[in-house]
Motif scaffolding. Structure first.
Motif, mmCIF file in Angstrom:
data_model
loop_
_atom_site.group_PDB
_atom_site.id
_atom_site.type_symbol
_atom_site.label_atom_id
_atom_site.label_comp_id
_atom_site.label_asym_id
_atom_site.label_seq_id
_atom_site.Cartn_x
_atom_site.Cartn_y
_atom_site.Cartn_z
ATOM 1 N N UNK A 53 0.836 -1.205 0.000
ATOM 2 C CA UNK A 53 0.000 0.000 0.000
ATOM 3 C C UNK A 53 0.871 1.256 0.000
ATOM 4 N N UNK A 54 1.974 1.233 0.738
ATOM 5 C CA UNK A 54 2.882 2.383 0.748
ATOM 6 C C UNK A 54 3.467 2.611 -0.641
ATOM 7 N N UNK A 55 3.850 1.513 -1.313
ATOM 8 C CA UNK A 55 4.376 1.638 -2.686
ATOM 9 C C UNK A 55 3.329 2.240 -3.617
ATOM 10 N N UNK A 56 2.089 1.764 -3.485
ATOM 11 C CA UNK A 56 1.010 2.267 -4.338
ATOM 12 C C UNK A 56 0.745 3.743 -4.055
ATOM 13 N N UNK A 57 0.670 4.114 -2.789
ATOM 14 C CA UNK A 57 0.418 5.515 -2.435
ATOM 15 C C UNK A 57 1.532 6.413 -2.966
ATOM 16 N N UNK A 58 2.768 5.962 -2.840
ATOM 17 C CA UNK A 58 3.893 6.745 -3.344
ATOM 18 C C UNK A 58 3.809 6.903 -4.863
ATOM 19 N N UNK A 59 3.517 5.819 -5.564
ATOM 20 C CA UNK A 59 3.404 5.885 -7.021
ATOM 21 C C UNK A 59 2.262 6.804 -7.435
ATOM 22 N N UNK A 60 1.125 6.721 -6.730
ATOM 23 C CA UNK A 60 -0.018 7.579 -7.065
ATOM 24 C C UNK A 60 0.328 9.048 -6.862
ATOM 25 N N UNK A 61 1.019 9.377 -5.773
ATOM 26 C CA UNK A 61 1.403 10.767 -5.533
ATOM 27 C C UNK A 61 2.423 11.243 -6.572
ATOM 28 N N UNK A 62 3.347 10.382 -6.959
ATOM 29 C CA UNK A 62 4.299 10.763 -8.011
ATOM 30 C C UNK A 62 3.577 11.070 -9.315
ATOM 31 N N UNK A 63 2.576 10.272 -9.641
ATOM 32 C CA UNK A 63 1.799 10.524 -10.855
ATOM 33 C C UNK A 63 1.050 11.850 -10.754
ATOM 34 N N UNK A 64 0.557 12.158 -9.548
ATOM 35 C CA UNK A 64 -0.132 13.431 -9.351
ATOM 36 C C UNK A 64 0.825 14.595 -9.598
ATOM 37 N N UNK A 65 2.050 14.493 -9.091
ATOM 38 C CA UNK A 65 3.009 15.577 -9.272
ATOM 39 C C UNK A 65 3.388 15.727 -10.744
ATOM 40 N N UNK A 66 3.449 14.602 -11.467
ATOM 41 C CA UNK A 66 3.809 14.684 -12.885
ATOM 42 C C UNK A 66 2.737 15.407 -13.709
ATOM 43 N N UNK A 67 1.465 15.249 -13.336
ATOM 44 C CA UNK A 67 0.403 15.885 -14.127
ATOM 45 C C UNK A 67 0.075 17.294 -13.627
ATOM 46 N N UNK A 68 0.657 17.700 -12.508
ATOM 47 C CA UNK A 68 0.331 19.000 -11.908
ATOM 48 C C UNK A 68 0.440 20.177 -12.880
#
Length: 195
Positions: A53-68
């Motif tokens: 879950x930590x890996x998934x949350x980190x990946x999801x947040x990274x994707x959010x920053x990329x589309x910001x």
């Protein structure tokens, strides 16, 4: 434009994301502190494994920053987008692994301090619910978690899952019935009255 710390507390998620996209690091920090616990909790409920879950949350947040930098306010809610990404990442992991989790792998959530017996009873209830959730089909589990544990509305869930509101209602109703059937024989053991 850099937002002041006072403005960050009450700022909508979308405004913080746009501010970060324009270079405001403080807005990114505020949004991270606000959204990461939600992404982590959702992933943990879907996967039943805190490390994954930590890996998934980190990946999801990274994707959010990329589309910001490309985020357009008004097209979608940041939380809806994030829940959808987390759900998709979890679904991908579950499909790739082809596994089901043993009940021992389910971590007990932290509880307030109501007393030792109450904490044990609540931990047993949470473990039983998590085990029952993991026995549901993926789509039913996702709908039930988003509705009843994350508190999203049916239209928000429809957007996250990319389905119609009627399908959400059907999935949550079937999921609730399945959970009830799975937990029915354990009412007394889990400390619930027959009422």
């Amino acid at each position: 434009m850099v937002m002041s710390y006072d403005a960050l507390d009450g700022a909508p998620d979308e405004a913080l994301l746009v501010a970060y996209g324009n270079g405001d690091v403080a807005a990114a920090r505020a949004l991270t502190l606000r959204l990461t616990p939600r992404a982590l909790a959702h992933a943990a409920r879907m996967l039943g494994d805190r490390a994954e879950a930590e890996d998934v949350a980190q990946e999801a947040m990274l994707r959010l920053w990329r589309i910001a930098p490309d985020w357009r306010q008004g097209e979608a809610k940041v939380t809806t987008w994030l829940y959808r990404v987390v759900s998709n990442l979890c679904t991908d992991r579950l499909r790739r692994s082809g596994r089901t989790l043993p009940i021992d792998a389910i971590a007990d959530p932290p509880a307030p301090d109501p007393g030792a017996l109450a904490r044990l009873a609540e931990a047993d209830r949470a473990a039983a619910l998590q085990a029952a959730l993991l026995r549901l089909p993926d789509r039913q589990r996702e709908a039930v978690v988003l509705r009843h544990l994350e508190g999203l509305t049916n239209p928000e869930i429809a957007a996250v899952m990319d389905i119609g509101v009627e399908a959400v209602e059907s999935l949550t109703a079937r999921g609730k019935r399945a959970l009830q059937a799975l937990l029915e024989g354990r009412k007394a053991e889990l400390g619930y009255d027959d009422d």
